[in-house]
Write a protein that holds these residues in place. Sequence first.
Motif, PDB file in Angstrom:
ATOM      1  N   GLN A  75      69.425  47.071  88.593  1.00 17.94           N
ATOM      2  CA  GLN A  75      68.389  46.037  88.551  1.00 17.94           C
ATOM      3  C   GLN A  75      68.436  45.193  89.815  1.00 17.94           C
ATOM      4  O   GLN A  75      67.395  44.886  90.405  1.00 17.94           O
ATOM      5  CB  GLN A  75      68.570  45.147  87.326  1.00 17.94           C
ATOM      6  N   LYS A  76      69.630  44.805  90.238  1.00 16.66           N
ATOM      7  CA  LYS A  76      69.784  43.995  91.451  1.00 16.66           C
ATOM      8  C   LYS A  76      69.304  44.769  92.676  1.00 16.66           C
ATOM      9  O   LYS A  76      68.659  44.201  93.561  1.00 16.66           O
ATOM     10  CB  LYS A  76      71.239  43.564  91.640  1.00 16.66           C
ATOM     11  N   GLN A  77      69.615  46.064  92.741  1.00 14.53           N
ATOM     12  CA  GLN A  77      69.166  46.882  93.862  1.00 14.53           C
ATOM     13  C   GLN A  77      67.643  46.956  93.910  1.00 14.53           C
ATOM     14  O   GLN A  77      67.041  46.872  94.984  1.00 14.53           O
ATOM     15  CB  GLN A  77      69.751  48.287  93.764  1.00 14.53           C
ATOM     16  N   ILE A  78      67.034  47.116  92.754  1.00 16.39           N
ATOM     17  CA  ILE A  78      65.579  47.184  92.675  1.00 16.39           C
ATOM     18  C   ILE A  78      64.966  45.866  93.127  1.00 16.39           C
ATOM     19  O   ILE A  78      64.011  45.846  93.909  1.00 16.39           O
ATOM     20  CB  ILE A  78      65.124  47.550  91.250  1.00 16.39           C
ATOM     21  N   GLN A  79      65.509  44.752  92.639  1.00 13.06           N
ATOM     22  CA  GLN A  79      65.008  43.428  93.038  1.00 13.06           C
ATOM     23  C   GLN A  79      65.111  43.246  94.546  1.00 13.06           C
ATOM     24  O   GLN A  79      64.162  42.782  95.192  1.00 13.06           O
ATOM     25  CB  GLN A  79      65.781  42.327  92.332  1.00 13.06           C
ATOM     26  N   THR A  80      66.238  43.630  95.112  1.00 12.37           N
ATOM     27  CA  THR A  80      66.454  43.494  96.553  1.00 12.37           C
ATOM     28  C   THR A  80      65.458  44.344  97.335  1.00 12.37           C
ATOM     29  O   THR A  80      64.882  43.890  98.334  1.00 12.37           O
ATOM     30  CB  THR A  80      67.895  43.895  96.919  1.00 12.37           C
ATOM     31  N   LYS A  81      65.211  45.571  96.877  1.00  7.35           N
ATOM     32  CA  LYS A  81      64.274  46.456  97.566  1.00  7.35           C
ATOM     33  C   LYS A  81      62.843  45.904  97.519  1.00  7.35           C
ATOM     34  O   LYS A  81      62.110  46.007  98.506  1.00  7.35           O
ATOM     35  CB  LYS A  81      64.322  47.858  96.966  1.00  7.35           C
ATOM     36  N   ILE A  82      62.454  45.347  96.388  1.00  6.49           N
ATOM     37  CA  ILE A  82      61.110  44.777  96.269  1.00  6.49           C
ATOM     38  C   ILE A  82      60.936  43.619  97.246  1.00  6.49           C
ATOM     39  O   ILE A  82      59.940  43.536  97.967  1.00  6.49           O
ATOM     40  CB  ILE A  82      60.828  44.313  94.820  1.00  6.49           C
ATOM     41  N   ILE A  83      61.909  42.725  97.277  1.00  9.96           N
ATOM     42  CA  ILE A  83      61.820  41.558  98.153  1.00  9.96           C
ATOM     43  C   ILE A  83      61.872  41.979  99.620  1.00  9.96           C
ATOM     44  O   ILE A  83      61.103  41.476 100.449  1.00  9.96           O
ATOM     45  CB  ILE A  83      62.920  40.536  97.808  1.00  9.96           C
ATOM     46  N   THR A  84      62.730  42.928  99.953  1.00 10.47           N
ATOM     47  CA  THR A  84      62.818  43.420 101.323  1.00 10.47           C
ATOM     48  C   THR A  84      61.512  44.074 101.758  1.00 10.47           C
ATOM     49  O   THR A  84      61.025  43.845 102.872  1.00 10.47           O
ATOM     50  CB  THR A  84      63.984  44.422 101.464  1.00 10.47           C
ATOM     51  N   PHE A  85      60.923  44.862 100.863  1.00 15.94           N
ATOM     52  CA  PHE A  85      59.637  45.498 101.168  1.00 15.94           C
ATOM     53  C   PHE A  85      58.577  44.445 101.445  1.00 15.94           C
ATOM     54  O   PHE A  85      57.809  44.560 102.400  1.00 15.94           O
ATOM     55  CB  PHE A  85      59.194  46.414 100.016  1.00 15.94           C
ATOM     56  N   TYR A  86      58.518  43.417 100.623  1.00 16.05           N
ATOM     57  CA  TYR A  86      57.531  42.347 100.806  1.00 16.05           C
ATOM     58  C   TYR A  86      57.740  41.647 102.152  1.00 16.05           C
ATOM     59  O   TYR A  86      56.792  41.431 102.904  1.00 16.05           O
ATOM     60  CB  TYR A  86      57.619  41.340  99.656  1.00 16.05           C
ATOM     61  N   GLU A  87      58.987  41.314 102.470  1.00 12.84           N
ATOM     62  CA  GLU A  87      59.279  40.625 103.730  1.00 12.84           C
ATOM     63  C   GLU A  87      58.945  41.512 104.929  1.00 12.84           C
ATOM     64  O   GLU A  87      58.356  41.038 105.909  1.00 12.84           O
ATOM     65  CB  GLU A  87      60.743  40.199 103.762  1.00 12.84           C
ATOM     66  N   ASP A  88      59.308  42.781 104.873  1.00 10.86           N
ATOM     67  CA  ASP A  88      58.995  43.707 105.964  1.00 10.86           C
ATOM     68  C   ASP A  88      57.492  43.873 106.133  1.00 10.86           C
ATOM     69  O   ASP A  88      56.976  43.905 107.258  1.00 10.86           O
ATOM     70  CB  ASP A  88      59.645  45.073 105.727  1.00 10.86           C
ATOM     71  N   SER A  89      56.783  43.981 105.021  1.00 15.40           N
ATOM     72  CA  SER A  89      55.328  44.128 105.069  1.00 15.40           C
ATOM     73  C   SER A  89      54.677  42.896 105.681  1.00 15.40           C
ATOM     74  O   SER A  89      53.733  43.004 106.470  1.00 15.40           O
ATOM     75  CB  SER A  89      54.763  44.358 103.665  1.00 15.40           C
ATOM     76  N   THR A  90      55.183  41.725 105.325  1.00 12.75           N
ATOM     77  CA  THR A  90      54.656  40.468 105.874  1.00 12.75           C
ATOM     78  C   THR A  90      54.808  40.449 107.393  1.00 12.75           C
ATOM     79  O   THR A  90      53.872  40.087 108.114  1.00 12.75           O
ATOM     80  CB  THR A  90      55.383  39.263 105.247  1.00 12.75           C
ATOM     81  N   LEU A  91      55.978  40.864 107.886  1.00  9.53           N
ATOM     82  CA  LEU A  91      56.222  40.881 109.329  1.00  9.53           C
ATOM     83  C   LEU A  91      55.329  41.903 110.037  1.00  9.53           C
ATOM     84  O   LEU A  91      54.769  41.618 111.106  1.00  9.53           O
ATOM     85  CB  LEU A  91      57.689  41.189 109.608  1.00  9.53           C
ATOM     86  N   GLU A  92      55.196  43.079 109.466  1.00 13.26           N
ATOM     87  CA  GLU A  92      54.363  44.122 110.077  1.00 13.26           C
ATOM     88  C   GLU A  92      52.898  43.693 110.136  1.00 13.26           C
ATOM     89  O   GLU A  92      52.225  43.907 111.148  1.00 13.26           O
ATOM     90  CB  GLU A  92      54.501  45.443 109.313  1.00 13.26           C
ATOM     91  N   LEU A  93      52.408  43.117 109.069  1.00 15.03           N
ATOM     92  CA  LEU A  93      51.013  42.662 109.056  1.00 15.03           C
ATOM     93  C   LEU A  93      50.801  41.513 110.027  1.00 15.03           C
ATOM     94  O   LEU A  93      49.741  41.400 110.652  1.00 15.03           O
ATOM     95  CB  LEU A  93      50.592  42.272 107.641  1.00 15.03           C
ATOM     96  N   ALA A  94      51.805  40.643 110.167  1.00 16.00           N
ATOM     97  CA  ALA A  94      51.700  39.522 111.108  1.00 16.00           C
ATOM     98  C   ALA A  94      51.544  40.033 112.537  1.00 16.00           C
ATOM     99  O   ALA A  94      50.807  39.441 113.337  1.00 16.00           O
ATOM    100  CB  ALA A  94      52.915  38.616 110.985  1.00 16.00           C
TER     101      ALA A  94
END
Length: 53
Positions: A8-27
């Motif tokens: 569960q913790k790994q999944i949570q971390t991956k979701i948040i990391t994906f969101y942060e990476d996507s935010t940077l790429e779109l920026a």
Amino acid sequence: MNIPTNIQKQIQTKIITFYEDSTLELAKEGKILPDLEFVIHYNMPSFFDRFNF
């Protein structure tokens, strides 16, 4: 479905990391990803299975 806590913790971390990476790429493209609020829902029956009251 009972998913082990470490998974569960790994999944949570991956979701948040994906969101942060996507935010940077779109920026970089001049686009803005709106802020999101993550709500984690826990499986209450599995929670109570772990403890004896």
